[in-house]
Design a protein around this motif. Structure first.
Motif, PDB file in Angstrom:
ATOM      1  N   UNK A 123       0.800  -1.226   0.000  1.00  0.00           N
ATOM      2  CA  UNK A 123       0.000   0.000   0.000  1.00  0.00           C
ATOM      3  C   UNK A 123       0.834   1.279   0.000  1.00  0.00           C
ATOM      4  N   UNK A 124       1.846   1.411   0.854  1.00  0.00           N
ATOM      5  CA  UNK A 124       2.630   2.649   0.828  1.00  0.00           C
ATOM      6  C   UNK A 124       3.358   2.883  -0.492  1.00  0.00           C
ATOM      7  N   UNK A 125       3.754   1.833  -1.175  1.00  0.00           N
ATOM      8  CA  UNK A 125       4.431   1.977  -2.454  1.00  0.00           C
ATOM      9  C   UNK A 125       3.495   2.601  -3.471  1.00  0.00           C
ATOM     10  N   UNK A 126       2.225   2.205  -3.465  1.00  0.00           N
ATOM     11  CA  UNK A 126       1.240   2.773  -4.382  1.00  0.00           C
ATOM     12  C   UNK A 126       1.041   4.249  -4.078  1.00  0.00           C
ATOM     13  N   UNK A 127       0.939   4.607  -2.811  1.00  0.00           N
ATOM     14  CA  UNK A 127       0.753   5.996  -2.426  1.00  0.00           C
ATOM     15  C   UNK A 127       1.957   6.844  -2.853  1.00  0.00           C
ATOM     16  N   UNK A 128       3.154   6.326  -2.701  1.00  0.00           N
ATOM     17  CA  UNK A 128       4.350   7.058  -3.101  1.00  0.00           C
ATOM     18  C   UNK A 128       4.341   7.285  -4.611  1.00  0.00           C
ATOM     19  N   UNK A 129       3.950   6.282  -5.363  1.00  0.00           N
ATOM     20  CA  UNK A 129       3.908   6.410  -6.818  1.00  0.00           C
ATOM     21  C   UNK A 129       2.893   7.467  -7.235  1.00  0.00           C
ATOM     22  N   UNK A 130       1.734   7.488  -6.583  1.00  0.00           N
ATOM     23  CA  UNK A 130       0.722   8.495  -6.908  1.00  0.00           C
ATOM     24  C   UNK A 130       1.227   9.885  -6.566  1.00  0.00           C
ATOM     25  N   UNK A 131       1.881  10.009  -5.421  1.00  0.00           N
ATOM     26  CA  UNK A 131       2.411  11.298  -4.999  1.00  0.00           C
ATOM     27  C   UNK A 131       3.497  11.772  -5.959  1.00  0.00           C
ATOM     28  N   UNK A 132       4.386  10.869  -6.343  1.00  0.00           N
ATOM     29  CA  UNK A 132       5.457  11.236  -7.268  1.00  0.00           C
ATOM     30  C   UNK A 132       4.895  11.643  -8.621  1.00  0.00           C
ATOM     31  N   UNK A 133       3.873  10.948  -9.086  1.00  0.00           N
ATOM     32  CA  UNK A 133       3.258  11.288 -10.364  1.00  0.00           C
ATOM     33  C   UNK A 133       2.596  12.657 -10.283  1.00  0.00           C
ATOM     34  N   UNK A 134       1.933  12.919  -9.194  1.00  0.00           N
ATOM     35  CA  UNK A 134       1.293  14.214  -9.000  1.00  0.00           C
ATOM     36  C   UNK A 134       2.323  15.336  -8.974  1.00  0.00           C
ATOM     37  N   UNK A 135       3.423  15.113  -8.269  1.00  0.00           N
ATOM     38  CA  UNK A 135       4.488  16.117  -8.216  1.00  0.00           C
ATOM     39  C   UNK A 135       5.090  16.330  -9.606  1.00  0.00           C
TER      40      UNK A 135
END
Length: 57
Positions: free
Chosen positions: A21-33
């Motif tokens: 789960x945290x890996x998915x959240x990091x990927x979404x955050x990085x994509x947003x940034x």
């Protein structure tokens, strides 16, 4: 110096879903940034084009 042997306790987490789960959240955050950065860079490019454009006809 102590001659007694100390026991070490290790915690083992056998649940693999906790790490997923945290890996998915990091990927979404990085994509947003990344999208935000891309938008800012595009805005700069367009503003520079406007500044370089000769408005005198």
């Amino acid at each position: 110096m102590s001659t007694d042997k100390e026991e070490l306790e290790l915690e083992v987490d056998d649940d693999p879903t906790d790490d997923a789960e945290p890996v998915v959240e990091v990927a979404k955050t990085n994509l947003s940034k990344r999208r935000t950065i891309d938008n800012l860079l595009e805005e700069r490019r367009l503003q520079k084009k406007l500044a370089d454009y000769d408005f005198d006809f």
